[in-house]
Design a protein around this motif. Sequence first.
Motif, PDB file in Angstrom:
ATOM      1  N   ASP A  21       5.578 -13.121   8.941  1.00 52.96           N
ATOM      2  CA  ASP A  21       4.707 -13.213  10.096  1.00 52.96           C
ATOM      3  C   ASP A  21       4.030 -11.879  10.369  1.00 52.96           C
ATOM      4  O   ASP A  21       2.876 -11.819  10.730  1.00 52.96           O
ATOM      5  CB  ASP A  21       5.494 -13.663  11.330  1.00 52.96           C
ATOM      6  N   GLU A  22       4.787 -10.796  10.225  1.00 52.25           N
ATOM      7  CA  GLU A  22       4.266  -9.466  10.487  1.00 52.25           C
ATOM      8  C   GLU A  22       4.193  -8.677   9.193  1.00 52.25           C
ATOM      9  O   GLU A  22       5.057  -8.793   8.343  1.00 52.25           O
ATOM     10  CB  GLU A  22       5.186  -8.719  11.456  1.00 52.25           C
ATOM     11  N   PRO A  23       3.156  -7.832   9.057  1.00 57.11           N
ATOM     12  CA  PRO A  23       3.120  -6.984   7.870  1.00 57.11           C
ATOM     13  C   PRO A  23       4.247  -5.957   7.941  1.00 57.11           C
ATOM     14  O   PRO A  23       4.643  -5.532   9.025  1.00 57.11           O
ATOM     15  CB  PRO A  23       1.747  -6.314   7.947  1.00 57.11           C
ATOM     16  N   PRO A  24       4.817  -5.572   6.806  1.00 55.33           N
ATOM     17  CA  PRO A  24       5.934  -4.622   6.828  1.00 55.33           C
ATOM     18  C   PRO A  24       5.471  -3.226   7.246  1.00 55.33           C
ATOM     19  O   PRO A  24       4.307  -2.862   7.073  1.00 55.33           O
ATOM     20  CB  PRO A  24       6.410  -4.616   5.377  1.00 55.33           C
ATOM     21  N   GLU A  25       6.391  -2.455   7.798  1.00 61.43           N
ATOM     22  CA  GLU A  25       6.101  -1.071   8.144  1.00 61.43           C
ATOM     23  C   GLU A  25       6.052  -0.259   6.847  1.00 61.43           C
ATOM     24  O   GLU A  25       6.876  -0.445   5.956  1.00 61.43           O
ATOM     25  CB  GLU A  25       7.195  -0.525   9.054  1.00 61.43           C
ATOM     26  N   CYS A  26       5.102   0.635   6.751  1.00 58.53           N
ATOM     27  CA  CYS A  26       4.986   1.476   5.562  1.00 58.53           C
ATOM     28  C   CYS A  26       6.182   2.429   5.496  1.00 58.53           C
ATOM     29  O   CYS A  26       6.551   3.040   6.490  1.00 58.53           O
ATOM     30  CB  CYS A  26       3.693   2.268   5.586  1.00 58.53           C
ATOM     31  N   LEU A  27       6.776   2.538   4.329  1.00 58.27           N
ATOM     32  CA  LEU A  27       7.928   3.402   4.138  1.00 58.27           C
ATOM     33  C   LEU A  27       7.528   4.805   3.695  1.00 58.27           C
ATOM     34  O   LEU A  27       8.382   5.660   3.504  1.00 58.27           O
ATOM     35  CB  LEU A  27       8.869   2.786   3.099  1.00 58.27           C
ATOM     36  N   SER A  28       6.233   5.029   3.511  1.00 58.68           N
ATOM     37  CA  SER A  28       5.720   6.317   3.064  1.00 58.68           C
ATOM     38  C   SER A  28       4.500   6.694   3.877  1.00 58.68           C
ATOM     39  O   SER A  28       3.885   5.845   4.522  1.00 58.68           O
ATOM     40  CB  SER A  28       5.313   6.250   1.591  1.00 58.68           C
ATOM     41  N   ILE A  29       4.157   7.980   3.810  1.00 60.55           N
ATOM     42  CA  ILE A  29       2.878   8.422   4.344  1.00 60.55           C
ATOM     43  C   ILE A  29       2.084   8.968   3.172  1.00 60.55           C
ATOM     44  O   ILE A  29       2.645   9.445   2.181  1.00 60.55           O
ATOM     45  CB  ILE A  29       3.031   9.493   5.448  1.00 60.55           C
ATOM     46  N   PHE A  30       0.790   8.854   3.267  1.00 66.79           N
ATOM     47  CA  PHE A  30      -0.093   9.393   2.239  1.00 66.79           C
ATOM     48  C   PHE A  30      -0.833  10.574   2.833  1.00 66.79           C
ATOM     49  O   PHE A  30      -1.311  10.518   3.972  1.00 66.79           O
ATOM     50  CB  PHE A  30      -1.069   8.316   1.759  1.00 66.79           C
ATOM     51  N   VAL A  31      -0.891  11.663   2.080  1.00 66.16           N
ATOM     52  CA  VAL A  31      -1.495  12.899   2.555  1.00 66.16           C
ATOM     53  C   VAL A  31      -2.543  13.391   1.563  1.00 66.16           C
ATOM     54  O   VAL A  31      -2.639  12.888   0.437  1.00 66.16           O
ATOM     55  CB  VAL A  31      -0.419  14.002   2.769  1.00 66.16           C
ATOM     56  N   GLN A  32      -3.285  14.386   1.984  1.00 66.41           N
ATOM     57  CA  GLN A  32      -4.244  15.052   1.108  1.00 66.41           C
ATOM     58  C   GLN A  32      -3.484  16.032   0.213  1.00 66.41           C
ATOM     59  O   GLN A  32      -2.406  16.494   0.580  1.00 66.41           O
ATOM     60  CB  GLN A  32      -5.270  15.811   1.943  1.00 66.41           C
TER      61      GLN A  32
ATOM     62  N   GLU B 203      -5.357   0.856   5.728  1.00 67.47           N
ATOM     63  CA  GLU B 203      -5.139  -0.411   6.432  1.00 67.47           C
ATOM     64  C   GLU B 203      -3.914  -1.090   5.833  1.00 67.47           C
ATOM     65  O   GLU B 203      -3.663  -0.991   4.635  1.00 67.47           O
ATOM     66  CB  GLU B 203      -6.360  -1.317   6.280  1.00 67.47           C
ATOM     67  N   HIS B 204      -3.171  -1.782   6.674  1.00 67.01           N
ATOM     68  CA  HIS B 204      -1.983  -2.474   6.190  1.00 67.01           C
ATOM     69  C   HIS B 204      -2.376  -3.705   5.399  1.00 67.01           C
ATOM     70  O   HIS B 204      -3.295  -4.426   5.751  1.00 67.01           O
ATOM     71  CB  HIS B 204      -1.068  -2.874   7.355  1.00 67.01           C
ATOM     72  N   GLY B 205      -1.647  -3.927   4.309  1.00 69.82           N
ATOM     73  CA  GLY B 205      -1.900  -5.074   3.452  1.00 69.82           C
ATOM     74  C   GLY B 205      -1.122  -6.289   3.905  1.00 69.82           C
ATOM     75  O   GLY B 205      -0.593  -6.345   5.016  1.00 69.82           O
ATOM     76  N   GLU B 206      -1.018  -7.230   3.012  1.00 67.88           N
ATOM     77  CA  GLU B 206      -0.367  -8.499   3.326  1.00 67.88           C
ATOM     78  C   GLU B 206       1.091  -8.535   2.894  1.00 67.88           C
ATOM     79  O   GLU B 206       1.683  -9.606   2.778  1.00 67.88           O
ATOM     80  CB  GLU B 206      -1.141  -9.631   2.663  1.00 67.88           C
TER      81      GLU B 206
ATOM     82  N   ASN C 155       4.093   0.065  -0.017  1.00 70.12           N
ATOM     83  CA  ASN C 155       4.960  -1.113   0.104  1.00 70.12           C
ATOM     84  C   ASN C 155       4.336  -2.195   0.980  1.00 70.12           C
ATOM     85  O   ASN C 155       4.751  -3.340   0.934  1.00 70.12           O
ATOM     86  CB  ASN C 155       6.347  -0.733   0.627  1.00 70.12           C
ATOM     87  N   CYS C 156       3.290  -1.859   1.755  1.00 67.20           N
ATOM     88  CA  CYS C 156       2.603  -2.878   2.554  1.00 67.20           C
ATOM     89  C   CYS C 156       1.607  -3.665   1.697  1.00 67.20           C
ATOM     90  O   CYS C 156       1.056  -4.660   2.155  1.00 67.20           O
ATOM     91  CB  CYS C 156       1.898  -2.244   3.752  1.00 67.20           C
ATOM     92  N   GLY C 157       1.378  -3.229   0.458  1.00 62.27           N
ATOM     93  CA  GLY C 157       0.530  -3.970  -0.458  1.00 62.27           C
ATOM     94  C   GLY C 157      -0.824  -3.350  -0.737  1.00 62.27           C
ATOM     95  O   GLY C 157      -1.511  -3.757  -1.662  1.00 62.27           O
ATOM     96  N   VAL C 158      -1.231  -2.348   0.007  1.00 63.83           N
ATOM     97  CA  VAL C 158      -2.554  -1.743  -0.147  1.00 63.83           C
ATOM     98  C   VAL C 158      -2.511  -0.648  -1.209  1.00 63.83           C
ATOM     99  O   VAL C 158      -1.550   0.127  -1.280  1.00 63.83           O
ATOM    100  CB  VAL C 158      -3.031  -1.153   1.202  1.00 63.83           C
ATOM    101  N   TRP C 159      -3.569  -0.582  -2.028  1.00 66.12           N
ATOM    102  CA  TRP C 159      -3.707   0.503  -2.990  1.00 66.12           C
ATOM    103  C   TRP C 159      -4.351   1.686  -2.308  1.00 66.12           C
ATOM    104  O   TRP C 159      -5.337   1.546  -1.580  1.00 66.12           O
ATOM    105  CB  TRP C 159      -4.565   0.066  -4.173  1.00 66.12           C
TER     106      TRP C 159
END
Length: 137
Positions: free
Chosen positions: A68-79, A47-50, A116-120
């Motif tokens: 106003d809008e959460p930033p776009e994630c600059l990375s993808i997380f994979v298995q 989920e996107h963070g703040e 970078n969106c703030g979520v761990w």
Amino acid sequence: MMSNQVESPMEVSNHTENELEKKPQKIYRCKKCRRMVATEDHLVPHEHGEGKKCFRWRKKAGDVSNEDEPPECLSIFVQPMKWMQAVEEGAVEEKLQCIGCNTRLGSFNWAGMQCNCGVWVNPAFRLHKSRIDECRF
């Protein structure tokens, strides 16, 4: 009495179309050598963070702007995958390099990383979007 039913060609084509729908629609390739590094099935959604609010403790008080809008994630997380040599060798945290050309694609940490969106994300196997191409098929 059992009947020997043979599938018509139309039924066979429906099976293959259903199988195609189940296959991943996106693949991710190394930008330098075009080697496939992940598919849509390998993604770990989050989920996107703040945004900057999550990093406020790192910033100076006057440097935080209202978003106003959460930033776009600059990375993808994979298995974790077999091509990730450092993972296979048992490292806890390391850079992820393309097995084809040794270009750095990202990094991993079993303890987790902050997007970078703030979520761990825990554990985190991060591939930078700037180092990979997203291809549709």
